[in-house]
Design a protein around this motif. Structure first.
Motif, PDB file in Angstrom:
ATOM      1  N   ASP A  82       0.845  -1.189   0.000  1.00 27.07           N
ATOM      2  CA  ASP A  82       0.000   0.000   0.000  1.00 27.07           C
ATOM      3  C   ASP A  82       0.885   1.244   0.000  1.00 27.07           C
ATOM      4  OD1 ASP A  82      -1.863   1.939   0.313  1.00 27.07           O
ATOM      5  OD2 ASP A  82      -2.499   1.351   2.329  1.00 27.07           O
ATOM      6  N   PRO A  83       0.765   2.109  -1.000  1.00 30.47           N
ATOM      7  CA  PRO A  83       1.625   3.294  -1.068  1.00 30.47           C
ATOM      8  C   PRO A  83       1.485   4.210   0.153  1.00 30.47           C
ATOM      9  CG  PRO A  83      -0.155   3.389  -2.714  1.00 30.47           C
ATOM     10  CD  PRO A  83      -0.146   2.013  -2.152  1.00 30.47           C
ATOM     11  N   HIS A  84       0.268   4.254   0.721  1.00 31.39           N
ATOM     12  CA  HIS A  84       0.081   5.107   1.908  1.00 31.39           C
ATOM     13  C   HIS A  84       0.917   4.649   3.093  1.00 31.39           C
ATOM     14  CE1 HIS A  84      -2.991   7.463   0.072  1.00 31.39           C
ATOM     15  NE2 HIS A  84      -3.798   6.421  -0.127  1.00 31.39           N
ATOM     16  N   GLY A  85       1.227   3.381   3.094  1.00 27.45           N
ATOM     17  CA  GLY A  85       1.937   2.832   4.240  1.00 27.45           C
ATOM     18  C   GLY A  85       3.440   3.058   4.179  1.00 27.45           C
ATOM     19  N   LYS A  86       3.929   3.421   2.980  1.00 25.45           N
ATOM     20  CA  LYS A  86       5.383   3.522   2.801  1.00 25.45           C
ATOM     21  C   LYS A  86       6.032   4.514   3.771  1.00 25.45           C
ATOM     22  CE  LYS A  86       5.918   1.311  -1.451  1.00 25.45           C
ATOM     23  NZ  LYS A  86       5.537  -0.054  -1.018  1.00 25.45           N
ATOM     24  N   ASP A  87       5.319   5.646   4.020  1.00 26.50           N
ATOM     25  CA  ASP A  87       5.939   6.670   4.859  1.00 26.50           C
ATOM     26  C   ASP A  87       5.449   6.624   6.313  1.00 26.50           C
ATOM     27  OD1 ASP A  87       3.379   7.415   4.380  1.00 26.50           O
ATOM     28  OD2 ASP A  87       3.816   9.530   3.968  1.00 26.50           O
ATOM     29  N   ASP A  88       4.661   5.605   6.656  1.00 23.23           N
ATOM     30  CA  ASP A  88       4.196   5.515   8.041  1.00 23.23           C
ATOM     31  C   ASP A  88       5.388   5.359   8.990  1.00 23.23           C
ATOM     32  OD1 ASP A  88       1.727   5.642   6.957  1.00 23.23           O
ATOM     33  OD2 ASP A  88       0.952   3.795   7.850  1.00 23.23           O
ATOM     34  N   VAL A  89       5.289   6.071  10.115  1.00 25.08           N
ATOM     35  CA  VAL A  89       6.358   5.985  11.114  1.00 25.08           C
ATOM     36  C   VAL A  89       5.866   5.112  12.263  1.00 25.08           C
ATOM     37  CG1 VAL A  89       7.738   7.275  12.766  1.00 25.08           C
ATOM     38  CG2 VAL A  89       7.282   8.234  10.507  1.00 25.08           C
ATOM     39  N   ILE A  90       6.629   4.091  12.569  1.00 26.85           N
ATOM     40  CA  ILE A  90       6.178   3.144  13.597  1.00 26.85           C
ATOM     41  C   ILE A  90       7.157   3.121  14.760  1.00 26.85           C
ATOM     42  CG2 ILE A  90       5.710   0.703  14.056  1.00 26.85           C
ATOM     43  CD1 ILE A  90       4.754   0.521  11.162  1.00 26.85           C
ATOM     44  N   GLY A  91       6.624   3.191  15.964  1.00 27.45           N
ATOM     45  CA  GLY A  91       7.478   3.175  17.144  1.00 27.45           C
ATOM     46  C   GLY A  91       6.875   2.307  18.237  1.00 27.45           C
ATOM     47  N   LEU A  92       7.597   2.237  19.344  1.00 29.98           N
ATOM     48  CA  LEU A  92       7.141   1.378  20.425  1.00 29.98           C
ATOM     49  C   LEU A  92       7.243   2.119  21.760  1.00 29.98           C
ATOM     50  CD1 LEU A  92       6.179  -1.571  20.727  1.00 29.98           C
ATOM     51  CD2 LEU A  92       8.527  -2.162  21.335  1.00 29.98           C
ATOM     52  N   ASN A  93       6.126   2.135  22.483  1.00 28.69           N
ATOM     53  CA  ASN A  93       6.083   2.656  23.866  1.00 28.69           C
ATOM     54  C   ASN A  93       6.461   4.117  24.012  1.00 28.69           C
ATOM     55  OD1 ASN A  93       5.284   0.197  24.853  1.00 28.69           O
ATOM     56  ND2 ASN A  93       7.384  -0.500  25.228  1.00 28.69           N
ATOM     57  N   ASP A  94       6.671   4.801  22.926  1.00 26.90           N
ATOM     58  CA  ASP A  94       7.142   6.172  23.005  1.00 26.90           C
ATOM     59  C   ASP A  94       6.287   7.027  22.090  1.00 26.90           C
ATOM     60  OD1 ASP A  94       8.863   7.689  24.331  1.00 26.90           O
ATOM     61  OD2 ASP A  94      10.676   7.070  23.242  1.00 26.90           O
ATOM     62  N   ILE A  95       5.508   7.926  22.675  1.00 27.76           N
ATOM     63  CA  ILE A  95       4.675   8.801  21.862  1.00 27.76           C
ATOM     64  C   ILE A  95       5.227  10.205  21.988  1.00 27.76           C
ATOM     65  CG2 ILE A  95       2.334   9.653  21.470  1.00 27.76           C
ATOM     66  CD1 ILE A  95       1.296   7.202  22.969  1.00 27.76           C
ATOM     67  N   THR A  96       5.468  10.853  20.860  1.00 33.91           N
ATOM     68  CA  THR A  96       5.953  12.231  20.909  1.00 33.91           C
ATOM     69  C   THR A  96       4.987  13.099  20.133  1.00 33.91           C
ATOM     70  OG1 THR A  96       8.230  11.483  21.088  1.00 33.91           O
ATOM     71  CG2 THR A  96       7.878  13.742  20.365  1.00 33.91           C
ATOM     72  N   VAL A  97       4.583  14.205  20.715  1.00 36.79           N
ATOM     73  CA  VAL A  97       3.660  15.110  20.034  1.00 36.79           C
ATOM     74  C   VAL A  97       4.185  16.537  20.140  1.00 36.79           C
ATOM     75  CG1 VAL A  97       1.655  13.660  20.504  1.00 36.79           C
ATOM     76  CG2 VAL A  97       2.231  15.516  22.084  1.00 36.79           C
ATOM     77  N   PRO A  98       3.837  17.365  19.133  1.00 34.09           N
ATOM     78  CA  PRO A  98       4.264  18.764  19.172  1.00 34.09           C
ATOM     79  C   PRO A  98       3.353  19.578  20.079  1.00 34.09           C
ATOM     80  CG  PRO A  98       3.042  18.353  17.163  1.00 34.09           C
ATOM     81  CD  PRO A  98       3.080  17.052  17.892  1.00 34.09           C
ATOM     82  N   PHE A  99       3.941  20.515  20.810  1.00 28.44           N
ATOM     83  CA  PHE A  99       3.164  21.389  21.684  1.00 28.44           C
ATOM     84  C   PHE A  99       2.365  22.383  20.839  1.00 28.44           C
ATOM     85  CE2 PHE A  99       2.748  25.256  24.302  1.00 28.44           C
ATOM     86  CZ  PHE A  99       2.010  24.711  25.339  1.00 28.44           C
ATOM     87  N   GLY A 100       1.126  22.681  21.292  1.00 25.81           N
ATOM     88  CA  GLY A 100       0.328  23.684  20.596  1.00 25.81           C
ATOM     89  C   GLY A 100      -0.645  23.094  19.601  1.00 25.81           C
ATOM     90  N   ARG A 101      -0.669  21.790  19.444  1.00 25.38           N
ATOM     91  CA  ARG A 101      -1.638  21.165  18.549  1.00 25.38           C
ATOM     92  C   ARG A 101      -2.445  20.132  19.321  1.00 25.38           C
ATOM     93  NH1 ARG A 101       2.064  19.124  13.679  1.00 25.38           N
ATOM     94  NH2 ARG A 101       0.139  18.161  12.953  1.00 25.38           N
ATOM     95  N   ALA A 102      -3.703  19.941  18.888  1.00 19.41           N
ATOM     96  CA  ALA A 102      -4.525  18.914  19.523  1.00 19.41           C
ATOM     97  C   ALA A 102      -3.951  17.537  19.184  1.00 19.41           C
ATOM     98  CB  ALA A 102      -5.957  19.011  19.036  1.00 19.41           C
ATOM     99  N   VAL A 103      -4.163  16.594  20.056  1.00 20.84           N
ATOM    100  CA  VAL A 103      -3.702  15.224  19.821  1.00 20.84           C
ATOM    101  C   VAL A 103      -4.917  14.359  19.557  1.00 20.84           C
ATOM    102  CG1 VAL A 103      -2.468  13.270  20.788  1.00 20.84           C
ATOM    103  CG2 VAL A 103      -1.775  15.590  21.389  1.00 20.84           C
TER     104      VAL A 103
END
Lengths: 267, 602
Positions: free
Chosen positions: A169-190
């Motif tokens: 699936d082309p959409h999946g090519k750039d998916d970023v996958i991680g484990l147990n670690d969630i990082t989000v930018p400040f100032g945006r809804a999650v």
């Protein structure tokens, strides 16, 4: 004499319990707050602590007084309260209780509940998919195209492809996958979409006042708005098996710049 | 020729003993004490079985507190005693979960339900309605022996491969459905479900019996509004049991089918456990939660109401005046009964259920606090103007009122969806339900045992030991579960084997230690009760027929009452709370005192 002493002691037990209890309850117990809707939840909790605390102390002191007084009486007081007193007491207290309970729920609770559940994802919300499994949190970001790639349980292999990502699936090519670690930018809804691969887990961020079960076969979503940067803990709050107590993750709120930097490194 | 007593047994029809017929059961030992149809023997069988189960439950609680209070400590002795649960002196997490699950299951279903609901229900209801036995004595015997079997199956499950069930007393699938998910979900979970199904079958029989007895075999003159609140509470709670339990039986059967016969009632497609795709399709884990809590919430009232009813009947014997607001209390019981059937969803606010349902269940739950508050206030107001005698049963009733108050207030936090988002599945919940279905019921059970022991066995319990038992029970109990509320506010999740993996739970270490120490005091002080119970059974002073100068019908009988209770039906002339009136006996009139000799006041 012995009767009076015993009465006083029992009265002291309950009165003492009330005041020690109130003192203990007055400490600051809640974990530090880091989300917008969490302020509403905290307001609700504080309101309840205050009102129920007052009722608790009053009730226990009245109980203590009745016991103290009763153990000193040689004859009973009035046998029956008048019908009127009876009705007034029942209705009065019933209504007070209703006002405290329903009032709080309606006035403070409902708006928070709607703010939390009716919050449509804002345009720039950061989209995250969290897939729980015994005993870890798989985290996925949609990548540049903003679309999550297709997954299929039949493709899952816990070591090589834990989410069962369809590599074609082309959409999946750039998916970023991680484990147990969630990082989000400040100032945006999650905006988190929850999945579970095996049993029920619960996505619990104590500092954000967020808790949502991750139920296999369903995709519950949560949306919230962080108000603090920093590193916070993610806990599992629904019994999921023998390592339930250490199914720990971290939730990092960082600046937009740091976030972009971090995301680049994930490639 | 059959004696009239046997006619009663055989037909379940109220017939009465003509003068001159012997009053005790003349049959052999086995039919008198083992397979007895006498409600008093069955009641005592339930109570003894329940107390034995409570010892197991308390031992499990001690293991839990040992682990949580001292997470890094090693216990070599326990490794020797329980080699399957401890390795190198350290408790295994899977054993911890089995212990937690079994502690909850045993205390809720096999201690409180057996002793308070089935035990005292059986013993008291026929006596207090002036009947010679339950409406269906044979069904009653059957109910006890199925209950016994159910307890035996549950205890046996400790010894099968994988150990006892470990998915919590709520047994949420898929954890409880898939053998690979947790060791306890092997044979242990199957036996747990079988035990539950048997328990419900037995409990339904017993509930049916109580409802039928209250409705159909009350003594002449005993109208519903003259019933003691104990009988009212058993009546309402039995109706609730009859309505709420069958769905869980269905759920238990469905889960057994999912586990062993390849159905997917509770299992959705695409599950992967142990890196293997599970071949289930289309089920819903939430379905179980709805079925479970449809039982589970009324169940807490099934346990709670008898505790409150009993408290209301013990109160006047020690305040020497009628209970406050009898009629209102009866209406409150009815209202609570109705409302308790429509609030189950407050256990599922964060389960993924629709948020709209969450709003509804919040409002419904807050509504149920109104009749419960009025009932609580009526109990408290019963002490108003009292001439108080703080004997042991009364001390425990004061404890019931206190815990009902604090526990009830905690319910306001959990009953509304907003606050529950933070508190759900934390120790706040653990503290709350232990105060209510743990504490209110436990203290009421003790109050009931101290109060009716003389009637049951014709002997008196030791008062000094009983008072010491109260002091050493209430303080530690309150401290433990009050503190747990605040652990919950700090965000400590329940069913954690240890709190060591999280930084934000660092500070709970000391609190857990204090809680554990209190728990050990609490458990050890129960020996005072056990010693008193056994010793009084053998050596206790012999009791008069009405040692507390109480008014309900059982006190008109000798202690212990003869096999067929009243023989001739008692004629009831008044309500159950004729205290504080001048009579030839002193300041009270039993319900059978004719209106001609003492005026009827209600």
């Amino acid at each position: 004499m012995q009767k009076k002493v015993e009465g006083s002691l029992v009265a002291l037990l309950f009165a003492g319990t009330a005041f020690i209890g109130a003192w203990w309850g007055a400490h600051a117990w809640l974990p530090s707050l880091a989300s917008r809707h969490g302020a509403g939840i905290d307001a609700m909790l504080r309101y309840l602590l205050l009102t129920t605390g007052a009722l608790f102390v009053t009730g226990y002191v009245v109980l203590a007084y009745f016991i103290w007084k009763g153990s000193r009486r040689d004859a009973i007081g009035k046998r029956f309260a008048s019908r009127r007193t009876e009705r007034l007491l029942s209705a009065g207290l019933g209504l007070t209780m209703a006002a405290v309970a329903e009032g709080g729920v309606l006035a403070i609770g409902m708006p928070v509940w709607s703010e939390y559940f009716d919050a449509a994802p804002t345009g720039d919300a950061i989209e995250i998919e969290v897939t729980a499994q015994q005993f870890m949190w798989n985290v996925r970001y949609p990548g540049q195209d903003g679309v999550f790639g297709r997954t299929d349980p039949a493709l899952v292999d816990d070591t090589t492809n834990p989410l069962g990502l369809d590599r074609n699936d082309p959409h999946g090519k750039d998916d970023v996958i991680g484990l147990n670690d969630i990082t989000v930018p400040f100032g945006r809804a999650v905006h988190v979409r929850l999945h579970s691969k095996d049993v029920i887990h619960s996505f619990f961020l104590p500092n954000f006042r967020v808790k949502q079960d991750a139920v296999p076969g369903m995709t519950p979503e949560v949306i919230f708005f962080p108000t603090q940067t920093g590193h916070f803990e993610l806990a599992c709050a629904e019994l999921c098996g023998l390592a339930h107590y250490r199914m720990r993750g971290t939730f990092n709120v960082v600046s937009q710049k740091e976030f972009e930097e971090w995301l680049r490194q994930q490639k | 020729m059959a004696t009239p007593a046997e006619v009663v047994q055989a037909n379940g029809v109220q017939t009465f003993r003509p003068a001159g017929v012997p009053t005790h059961d003349t049959r052999g030992f086995v039919r008198r004490f083992v397979f007895s149809t006498d409600h008093k023997v069955i009641g005592i069988q339930y109570i003894v079985t329940g107390l034995l189960m409570a010892i197991v439950g308390a031992a499990l609680a001690s293991l839990i507190r040992l682990q949580l209070g001292f997470p890094d400590q090693q216990w070599p002795l326990l490794s020797k005693l329980l080699p399957a649960g401890y390795q190198g002196g350290v408790m295994l997490p899977e054993f911890y979960l089995a212990v937690v699950t079994m502690h909850g299951t045993i205390m809720v279903f096999f201690f409180i339900s057996y002793v308070l609901v089935s035990g005292f229900g059986n013993y008291l209801v026929p006596l207090q309605v002036g009947a010679n036995d339950m409406a269906f004595p044979f069904l009653n015997m059957l109910s006890y022996w199925i209950a016994f079997l159910s307890a035996a199956v549950l205890i046996f499950s400790f010894f099968v491969t994988g150990g006892a069930a470990a998915a919590g007393w709520t047994a949420y699938p898929p954890l409880s459905a898939l053998a690979a998910a947790v060791p306890g979900s092997q044979m242990g979970q199957t036996l747990w479900l079988l035990s539950m199904a048997l328990f419900i079958a037995s409990f339904t029989m017993s509930g049916l019996n109580i409802v039928a007895t209250v409705l159909s075999v009350r003594a002449p003159g005993l109208s519903m509004m003259r019933l003691p609140l104990t009988v009212w509470s058993y009546f309402v709670s039995s109706i609730l049991g009859l309505l709420a339990f069958p769905p869980l039986t269905a759920a238990a059967v469905m889960l057994l089918l999912d586990r062993h016969f390849g159905t997917s009632f509770f299992l959705p497609s695409g599950l992967i456990v142990g890196n293997k795709l599970v071949p289930s399709t289309g089920g819903s884990p939430l379905l179980w939660q709805h079925l479970f809590w449809f039982l589970g919430h009324p169940e807490v009232y099934v346990l709670q109401l008898p505790a409150l009813g009993i408290a209301c009947d013990i109160l006047p014997a020690f305040t020497r005046k009628p209970v406050f607001g009898y009629r209102t209390s009866v209406y409150c019981l009815m209202a609570v009964g109705c409302l308790s059937m429509i609030v189950w969803g407050h256990h599922m606010f964060v389960s993924g259920m629709s948020p709209f349902s969450g709003e509804y269940f919040s409002l419904a739950t807050m509504t149920i606090t109104v009749p419960m508050t009025i009932f609580g206030v009526n109990m408290l107001a019963s002490l108003w103007g009292a001439k108080l005698d703080l004997k042991a049963p009364m001390l425990f009733v004061c404890g019931v009122i206190a815990l009902f108050g604090s526990g009830g207030l905690g319910g306001l936090f959990l009953g509304n969806a907003t606050a529950d988002m933070q508190l759900h599945d934390t120790y706040f919940v653990v503290g709350h339900f232990h105060m209510m279905i743990g504490g209110v019921t436990l203290l009421a059970t003790f109050a009931a045992i101290y109060f009716w022991f003389p009637k049951m066995f014709g002997r008196t319990m030791n008062e000094t030991l009983a008072k010491a038992h109260f002091w050493l029970t209430f303080g530690p109990f309150f401290t433990i579960f009050f503190m747990q509320h605040f652990l919950g506010l700090q965000g400590a999740p329940r069913r954690y084997y240890a709190f060591t993996a999280y930084d934000y739970l660092r500070n709970t270490r000391g609190q857990n230690l204090v809680i554990s120490l209190c728990a050990f005091v609490l458990v050890s002080s129960q020996f005072l009760f056990l010693i008193n119970f056994v010793w009084s059974l053998v050596q206790g002073r012999s009791a008069a027929s009405n040692p507390w100068r109480a008014t309900t019908l059982e006190w008109t009988l000798p202690s212990p009452p003869p096999h067929d209770n009243f023989g001739e039906a008692p004629i009831v002339a008044r309500w159950a709370y004729e205290y504080g009136v001048p009579t030839p006996e002193g300041d009270f009139a039993t319900q059978t005192v004719p209106a001609a000799s003492v005026p009827v006041t209600a």
